[in-house]
Scaffold this active site. Sequence first.
Site, short mmCIF file in Angstrom:
data_model
loop_
_atom_site.label_atom_id
_atom_site.label_comp_id
_atom_site.label_asym_id
_atom_site.label_seq_id
_atom_site.Cartn_x
_atom_site.Cartn_y
_atom_site.Cartn_z
N HIS A 109 75.80 66.81 38.84
CA HIS A 109 74.41 67.10 39.20
C HIS A 109 74.21 68.61 39.02
CE1 HIS A 109 71.00 67.59 42.02
NE2 HIS A 109 70.83 66.28 41.95
N ASP A 186 81.66 66.62 45.72
CA ASP A 186 80.24 66.41 45.96
C ASP A 186 80.07 64.94 46.36
OD1 ASP A 186 77.60 65.64 45.67
OD2 ASP A 186 77.26 66.74 43.80
N GLN A 189 76.38 61.09 46.66
CA GLN A 189 76.17 59.67 46.31
C GLN A 189 77.19 58.75 46.96
OE1 GLN A 189 73.58 58.39 44.83
NE2 GLN A 189 72.69 60.36 44.34
N LYS A 212 70.04 60.90 52.04
CA LYS A 212 70.50 59.81 51.17
C LYS A 212 71.29 58.77 51.96
CE LYS A 212 70.44 62.56 46.96
NZ LYS A 212 71.15 63.19 45.85
N CYS A 350 68.50 65.41 37.07
CA CYS A 350 69.23 66.63 37.43
C CYS A 350 70.62 66.66 36.80
CB CYS A 350 69.35 66.80 38.95
SG CYS A 350 67.78 66.90 39.80
C1 LIG Z 1 71.22 64.32 45.36
C2 LIG Z 1 72.47 64.92 44.83
C3 LIG Z 1 72.79 66.25 45.05
C4 LIG Z 1 71.87 67.20 45.76
O1 LIG Z 1 71.55 66.77 47.03
P1 LIG Z 1 70.38 67.49 47.85
O2 LIG Z 1 70.14 66.58 48.99
O3 LIG Z 1 69.21 67.59 46.92
O4 LIG Z 1 70.89 68.83 48.26
C5 LIG Z 1 74.00 66.71 44.59
N1 LIG Z 1 74.84 65.92 43.93
C6 LIG Z 1 74.57 64.63 43.69
C7 LIG Z 1 75.57 63.78 42.96
C8 LIG Z 1 73.37 64.09 44.11
O5 LIG Z 1 73.08 62.81 43.85
#
Ligand SMILES: *Cc1c(COP(=O)(O)O)cnc(C)c1O
Length: 391
Positions: A109, A186, A189, A212, A350
Amino acid sequence: MLNRAIDGKPLVYLDNAATSQTPECVVDAITQMYHGHKANVHRGVHTLSQEATDRVEATREKVRGFINAHSIEEVIFTRGTTEGINLVASSMGEMMCNGDEIIVTEMEHHSNIVPWQLLGQRKRIRLRVVPVRDDGTLDLDAYEDLFGDSTRFVSITHMSNVLGTVNPVKKMIEIAHRHNVPVLVDGAQAAPHMPIDVQDLDCDFYALSAHKMYGPTGVGVLYGKKSWLERMTPYQGGGEMISTVTFGHTTFAALPFKFEAGTPHFVGIAAFGAAIDYLNELGMSEIAAREHELLCYATQQLRAIPGMRIYGEAEDKGAVISFLVNDINSYDMGLLLDKLGFAVRTGHHCAQPLMARYGVTGMVRASLAFYNTHDEIERLAAAIARVSQMF
Ligand SMILES: *Cc1c(COP(=O)(O)O)cnc(C)c1O
């Protein structure tokens, strides 16, 4: 939300990878905070401040349990995954030098690319990129080959927001640690969709976003191993993160407060606790199993549509389906699906480097949550088939 209509059609919400919908108990927790417990945290001796503080700290303990962190000192509240990664890039960056290298993957992302590039502009640090294979999995041999004397950090996604691929992060962390390199995962997800155990993964950092995970917006968590957090410089300065301040010298508060400058989003943090209770009640393994079943059904339904191309066919995959049909632009497909009541995401998600990897400018993405149904999936497949016949 899920009972809403769009243009007179019942809403089918399939944009859960962008943000999830919010259960009643979380909305109630927000209202309760505003109605009865709104006071600034960690400051006052008065009862209200204590009540608000107790709720924030109760959530910290719930998060600790949810990701199985060793201690609450390792759980830092942020605004979201993006801020968590920026915090690490900024503070770990202080320990890096010109010529150092950071490994990321081709499926990241933007929020796990740009913070490292910004650091690179300050310090001439180079990004090395693990390639994605046609099926949406990472080339692990290429990953191992990227390590060298200059490798200082690895930052990788647990699950792709586009391909759905669940990366073998435990193995990747083991490889990095063999080279004495720390790893950030990260988890934006992965955290909403599967059990997470940061001690089992042995990751050095793990970032996630509450919105999320059926929680409120504006709240996230950065997990960091205590040994790293103790060595790192604060990311932002302000109230709450200090121990003593004079104009000559400031000493910092103990963990985790050293990384929580200013008034936190305490209403949201309290409500995030309700979201974690909700997830624990459903059970993360049960959620994962239910969503896997939905993914298999959706994949089978969508594959039957003539001209359908699905991106991401990893064995280990979360409930995300990105696709294109014939040469129909993703934006056109998304717009027409919206008219039929379907909320899907279109465009680059993104992840422009990943779009470039597949030679497209955008994709349509249907991302599922446990509350989606077989009926909704059947209606989606019928709607896509109908839209594609219009071109
Ligand atoms: C949504 C997302 C982000 C960013 O999350 P935010 O809530 O916008 O800070 C980073 N990495 C992944 C894989 C995402 O799906």
